[in-house]
Motif scaffolding. Structure first.
Motif, PDB file in Angstrom:
ATOM      1  N   VAL A 131      15.944  20.774   4.792  1.00 34.33           N
ATOM      2  CA  VAL A 131      17.203  21.199   5.399  1.00 34.33           C
ATOM      3  C   VAL A 131      17.237  22.716   5.514  1.00 34.33           C
ATOM      4  O   VAL A 131      17.626  23.267   6.552  1.00 34.33           O
ATOM      5  CB  VAL A 131      18.418  20.687   4.583  1.00 34.33           C
ATOM      6  CG1 VAL A 131      19.710  21.357   5.011  1.00 34.33           C
ATOM      7  CG2 VAL A 131      18.514  19.173   4.675  1.00 34.33           C
ATOM      8  N   LYS A 132      16.833  23.402   4.469  1.00 39.14           N
ATOM      9  CA  LYS A 132      16.840  24.872   4.491  1.00 39.14           C
ATOM     10  C   LYS A 132      15.841  25.429   5.495  1.00 39.14           C
ATOM     11  O   LYS A 132      16.099  26.446   6.135  1.00 39.14           O
ATOM     12  CB  LYS A 132      16.578  25.436   3.081  1.00 39.14           C
ATOM     13  CG  LYS A 132      17.704  25.137   2.109  1.00 39.14           C
ATOM     14  CD  LYS A 132      19.022  25.672   2.662  1.00 39.14           C
ATOM     15  CE  LYS A 132      20.204  25.344   1.786  1.00 39.14           C
ATOM     16  NZ  LYS A 132      21.465  25.850   2.329  1.00 39.14           N
ATOM     17  N   ILE A 133      14.705  24.773   5.675  1.00 42.60           N
ATOM     18  CA  ILE A 133      13.740  25.185   6.690  1.00 42.60           C
ATOM     19  C   ILE A 133      14.373  25.053   8.074  1.00 42.60           C
ATOM     20  O   ILE A 133      14.260  25.942   8.921  1.00 42.60           O
ATOM     21  CB  ILE A 133      12.432  24.365   6.584  1.00 42.60           C
ATOM     22  CG1 ILE A 133      11.646  24.781   5.336  1.00 42.60           C
ATOM     23  CG2 ILE A 133      11.584  24.534   7.849  1.00 42.60           C
ATOM     24  CD1 ILE A 133      10.504  23.858   4.994  1.00 42.60           C
ATOM     25  N   ALA A 134      15.057  23.920   8.297  1.00 42.51           N
ATOM     26  CA  ALA A 134      15.717  23.703   9.581  1.00 42.51           C
ATOM     27  C   ALA A 134      16.810  24.747   9.822  1.00 42.51           C
ATOM     28  O   ALA A 134      16.987  25.223  10.948  1.00 42.51           O
ATOM     29  CB  ALA A 134      16.305  22.299   9.644  1.00 42.51           C
TER      30      ALA A 134
ATOM     31  N   ASN B 200      17.008  27.885   8.362  1.00 43.55           N
ATOM     32  CA  ASN B 200      16.570  29.276   8.289  1.00 43.55           C
ATOM     33  C   ASN B 200      15.214  29.554   8.925  1.00 43.55           C
ATOM     34  O   ASN B 200      14.797  30.705   8.994  1.00 43.55           O
ATOM     35  CB  ASN B 200      16.528  29.728   6.829  1.00 43.55           C
ATOM     36  CG  ASN B 200      17.860  29.590   6.158  1.00 43.55           C
ATOM     37  OD1 ASN B 200      18.864  30.014   6.706  1.00 43.55           O
ATOM     38  ND2 ASN B 200      17.897  28.973   4.984  1.00 43.55           N
ATOM     39  N   GLY B 201      14.500  28.519   9.327  1.00 42.85           N
ATOM     40  CA  GLY B 201      13.165  28.696   9.882  1.00 42.85           C
ATOM     41  C   GLY B 201      12.105  28.600   8.794  1.00 42.85           C
ATOM     42  O   GLY B 201      12.344  28.901   7.633  1.00 42.85           O
ATOM     43  N   ASP B 202      10.927  28.166   9.231  1.00 39.04           N
ATOM     44  CA  ASP B 202       9.801  27.975   8.303  1.00 39.04           C
ATOM     45  C   ASP B 202       9.110  29.301   8.028  1.00 39.04           C
ATOM     46  O   ASP B 202       9.306  30.301   8.745  1.00 39.04           O
ATOM     47  CB  ASP B 202       8.810  26.973   8.898  1.00 39.04           C
ATOM     48  CG  ASP B 202       7.989  26.259   7.846  1.00 39.04           C
ATOM     49  OD1 ASP B 202       8.010  26.688   6.669  1.00 39.04           O
ATOM     50  OD2 ASP B 202       7.340  25.266   8.189  1.00 39.04           O
ATOM     51  N   ILE B 203       8.295  29.311   7.005  1.00 37.24           N
ATOM     52  CA  ILE B 203       7.477  30.484   6.681  1.00 37.24           C
ATOM     53  C   ILE B 203       6.359  30.572   7.712  1.00 37.24           C
ATOM     54  O   ILE B 203       5.731  29.571   8.047  1.00 37.24           O
ATOM     55  CB  ILE B 203       6.870  30.346   5.268  1.00 37.24           C
ATOM     56  CG1 ILE B 203       7.987  30.282   4.242  1.00 37.24           C
ATOM     57  CG2 ILE B 203       5.909  31.487   4.976  1.00 37.24           C
ATOM     58  CD1 ILE B 203       7.508  29.957   2.842  1.00 37.24           C
TER      59      ILE B 203
END
Length: 85
Positions: A76-79, A81-84
């Motif tokens: 959810v946080k990747i979605a 804030n964006g992935d590394i």
């Protein structure tokens, strides 16, 4: 993680809810996990197999926690804030 039958879950859930209502921080949760394993070994007898059973249960519970709760949260946080890169 082995999933136990619903009737066995029911036999633990009330006590676990009461315990969870009283845990307020990481140290208390750590104590409860340690103490539960200690009480199981006291009841069943200390042996390598019993000590290893408790260690294995803790490790597998950790892995299940990561798989079911932490990894989806991270997704959810990747979605959001964006992935590394």
């Amino acid at each position: 993680m082995p999933y136990i039958t619903q009737d066995r879950r029911d036999s633990f859930d009330d006590a676990l809810r009461t315990l969870a209502d009283n845990v307020t921080n990481e140290g208390e949760l750590n104590y409860c996990i340690y103490k539960l394993a200690t009480l199981v070994v006291e009841r069943t007898g200390e042996s390598y197999a019993k000590l290893a059973m408790c260690s294995s249960a803790m490790e597998h519970a950790k892995l299940e926690w990561y798989r079911k709760r932490l990894a989806p949260y991270e997704d959810v946080k990747i979605a959001e804030n964006g992935d590394i890169e």
